[in-house]
Every structure is written in structure tokens, then in C-alpha cells.
Motif scaffolding. Sequence first.
Motif, PDB file in Angstrom:
ATOM      1  N   HIS A 214      -7.441   7.550   5.785  1.00 43.97           N
ATOM      2  CA  HIS A 214      -7.664   6.452   4.856  1.00 43.97           C
ATOM      3  C   HIS A 214      -6.676   6.629   3.706  1.00 43.97           C
ATOM      4  O   HIS A 214      -6.534   7.720   3.156  1.00 43.97           O
ATOM      5  CB  HIS A 214      -9.103   6.484   4.315  1.00 43.97           C
ATOM      6  CG  HIS A 214      -9.379   5.429   3.290  1.00 43.97           C
ATOM      7  ND1 HIS A 214      -9.238   5.653   1.934  1.00 43.97           N
ATOM      8  CD2 HIS A 214      -9.771   4.131   3.417  1.00 43.97           C
ATOM      9  CE1 HIS A 214      -9.549   4.546   1.283  1.00 43.97           C
ATOM     10  NE2 HIS A 214      -9.874   3.614   2.150  1.00 43.97           N
TER      11      HIS A 214
ATOM     12  N   THR B 129       1.953  -2.208   3.261  1.00 48.45           N
ATOM     13  CA  THR B 129       1.282  -2.266   4.557  1.00 48.45           C
ATOM     14  C   THR B 129       1.981  -1.342   5.543  1.00 48.45           C
ATOM     15  O   THR B 129       3.183  -1.496   5.795  1.00 48.45           O
ATOM     16  CB  THR B 129       1.296  -3.700   5.116  1.00 48.45           C
ATOM     17  OG1 THR B 129       0.788  -4.599   4.146  1.00 48.45           O
ATOM     18  CG2 THR B 129       0.465  -3.783   6.395  1.00 48.45           C
TER      19      THR B 129
ATOM     20  N   THR C  27      -2.132   0.571  12.457  1.00 54.63           N
ATOM     21  CA  THR C  27      -2.949   0.240  11.296  1.00 54.63           C
ATOM     22  C   THR C  27      -4.244  -0.398  11.778  1.00 54.63           C
ATOM     23  O   THR C  27      -4.243  -1.536  12.268  1.00 54.63           O
ATOM     24  CB  THR C  27      -2.206  -0.714  10.343  1.00 54.63           C
ATOM     25  OG1 THR C  27      -0.974  -0.114   9.954  1.00 54.63           O
ATOM     26  CG2 THR C  27      -3.041  -1.011   9.108  1.00 54.63           C
TER      27      THR C  27
ATOM     28  N   HIS D  54      -6.447  -3.071   6.951  1.00 52.66           N
ATOM     29  CA  HIS D  54      -5.670  -3.075   5.707  1.00 52.66           C
ATOM     30  C   HIS D  54      -6.164  -4.217   4.840  1.00 52.66           C
ATOM     31  O   HIS D  54      -6.488  -5.298   5.335  1.00 52.66           O
ATOM     32  CB  HIS D  54      -4.181  -3.266   6.006  1.00 52.66           C
ATOM     33  CG  HIS D  54      -3.330  -3.387   4.779  1.00 52.66           C
ATOM     34  ND1 HIS D  54      -2.974  -2.298   4.005  1.00 52.66           N
ATOM     35  CD2 HIS D  54      -2.777  -4.480   4.165  1.00 52.66           C
ATOM     36  CE1 HIS D  54      -2.233  -2.698   2.996  1.00 52.66           C
ATOM     37  NE2 HIS D  54      -2.096  -4.013   3.063  1.00 52.66           N
TER      38      HIS D  54
ATOM     39  N   SER E 237      -5.897   1.199   3.433  1.00 58.42           N
ATOM     40  CA  SER E 237      -5.607   1.125   4.866  1.00 58.42           C
ATOM     41  C   SER E 237      -6.318   2.245   5.607  1.00 58.42           C
ATOM     42  O   SER E 237      -6.509   3.345   5.067  1.00 58.42           O
ATOM     43  CB  SER E 237      -4.097   1.253   5.132  1.00 58.42           C
ATOM     44  OG  SER E 237      -3.350   0.311   4.424  1.00 58.42           O
TER      45      SER E 237
ATOM     46  N   VAL F 107      -5.320   4.178   9.022  1.00 59.92           N
ATOM     47  CA  VAL F 107      -4.163   4.324   9.899  1.00 59.92           C
ATOM     48  C   VAL F 107      -4.437   5.409  10.929  1.00 59.92           C
ATOM     49  O   VAL F 107      -4.986   6.471  10.608  1.00 59.92           O
ATOM     50  CB  VAL F 107      -2.899   4.679   9.092  1.00 59.92           C
ATOM     51  CG1 VAL F 107      -1.716   4.930  10.023  1.00 59.92           C
ATOM     52  CG2 VAL F 107      -2.571   3.562   8.118  1.00 59.92           C
TER      53      VAL F 107
ATOM     54  N   LEU G 200     -12.972  -2.292   6.354  1.00 60.08           N
ATOM     55  CA  LEU G 200     -12.027  -1.178   6.291  1.00 60.08           C
ATOM     56  C   LEU G 200     -12.550   0.066   6.960  1.00 60.08           C
ATOM     57  O   LEU G 200     -12.118   1.165   6.646  1.00 60.08           O
ATOM     58  CB  LEU G 200     -11.673  -0.870   4.831  1.00 60.08           C
ATOM     59  CG  LEU G 200     -10.400  -1.557   4.337  1.00 60.08           C
ATOM     60  CD1 LEU G 200     -10.196  -1.275   2.859  1.00 60.08           C
ATOM     61  CD2 LEU G 200      -9.190  -1.080   5.111  1.00 60.08           C
TER      62      LEU G 200
END
Length: 320
Positions: A12, A35, A44, A47, A87, A89, A317
Motif C-alpha cells: 500500500h 499512478t 495496480t 488507485h 494505491s 500495487v 482500496l
Amino acid sequence: MNQAVPAIVRYHIRHDTRYRYDQPVGESRQLLRLTPRELPWQHTCAHRLDIAPEPARRQAFVDGLGNLVETLHFERDHDALFIRAESWVELRQRDLPALADSPPWETVREMLEYRAGRGFDEARLEACGYLFESRHVRVKREFADYAAADFAAGAPLLVGVNRLMRRIFDEFTFDPEATDVSTPVTEVFEHRRGVCQDFAHFMLSCLRSLGLPARYVSGYLLTRPPPGKARLIGADATHAWVAVYCPGHGWVDFDPTNALMPDLEHITIGWGHDFADVSPLRGVILGGGEHEPEIAVTVVPEDEFHTLYGSAELPGLQPA
């Protein structure tokens, strides 16, 4: 027994930017590059941006280098601006090339030299765009001379790049007080002090001065708190490293600040000719007076998220 390296990790990322203006800003336009890119080893999962005050208009697009960009246009007076990018990821372990399997560095240089009637495929044509000077990168004999010690005749390209990276790590000192965003790379070379951005610009100057294509990569790095200390919100920072074009392998990343090849702890936001192409936030304002951004970055592994943030709920998220 060595601990097994996971094939997939999730992070995160929270990137906060706050401006407090001395005078009201009547109008503002901002470009955001916050981004993470989609890559074969990076996805991703989620986001979002939180912005205060709300902009009058927003628009997202992909720039000429493939980076994701969001534009914000503010039309009403405001004395502060806050932007939070968050984000989730996912990273997969990369297939890092064997350095000795790369072609001789002179061969790479020669195959990208301009010759009348010579055509290039798409990959080589893209690489040629990273051979030249840019705002923060210089092509000079003094940089070529410095790098020459690491590129013996016939040396595999990636072996030479790895040696150059490690020499920069050994001979340059990380010093946040030594430079700012406007410090020229020649001064960084003279004093051999700076931060990741400076080391990336210097390494790019060396490689391009040898006639080798290399680009600036911007992103985040997982940092580890000192032994016995807890991870802190906002204690991280953006990071920078370089990527070198190698026929047969594509673009290969090297991090001169840490003397390693990025893998499962480097999150890529974007890339360009230098920092100016991938600044996280830049814009123009009408008014504002004196102001400096306050930036706080937090990168946390998935299994530490609730330890750091408690029971925080982030709608939309959660990792996929």
C-alpha cells in the motif's frame, strides 16, 4: 536456512502533498504523475486521489512516454492545497538477466548510431530517444572518461553498467543537504554528494556520454525502520534509479543509490529522460506568494497495513 523469497508481494502506498500559501491562489493548473505503471511484473490493484479543494476540472491521459497523468484545474481562490494519492500495487519477481549474457557494450553503441539508410525497429527507435542531453543530464567527455574504467574493450554491456553502478555507490555520499532539484549534474560530480535523483542523473550522464541509451525511472522504495523501531507513517520518500536498453533483454533497471538491481521492493511510477519528465506534481499558479510543499510518503507491505493504520477502512482500496 535462507528464507524463501515470495513470488508475489503487495504494497500500500500513500503519497501526501500539501501546500500552504502565504496569499490566496486565484487560479491553478497542476499535472500529477502519481499512478503506478502497468508492467509485466507490476499491477495496480487499486488507485485513488483525494483532493482538497475540489478542482473545477480533472482529466486523465497518457503522456508521450507512456506515463499516466492527471490534470487538475482550480478556478476559485484557495489558500491551501492537499492531494493524497493511494494505491495498492502487486509485484511479481522479475526474471533478471545474467549480466555476462549481454552483448559487448561497443556493439550496442554501434547498432544505435545514426547511419544513412539504416532503419530501426520500434524498440531500438525508442531507445535512441534516450541517447541525448536533457534538462538534467549532460553528455560530456568528463563523464565518459569517468565511466571508461568500468567498460573495458569487449565487456558485456550489463557487466559494465553494474560496475559503474557499484562505483557510484562506493565513491558518492548520500547527503540530503548537499543538493536541491536545481543542482547541476556537473556539481554533483565535483562534490560527489547528493541524493537518489542526483545519482540517477549522474549515472545517466555517464552512460549517454558513452553512447548508451538510458532512462530515468521514478517510483518508490520499501524502506525498513531501524532495528527495534516501528514503521512510521510519512517516513518514506519517492525514489529514482535508471534503466539501460540492452538488445535481447529490453530495459534493465539499476539502482546506484543502493547498488542493486530493482526487483520486489521498487515500485515504478514512470520514466523519462530525467526528473523533469516524471515530477510527481508540477504546475502553475496565479498568486500564492511564498510556499514550499510538505510531502509525506508511506510504503507498507500488505501484512503490516493494519499494524500501521489500525482498522482503517479504505473503500475501493482493498487489494484485489
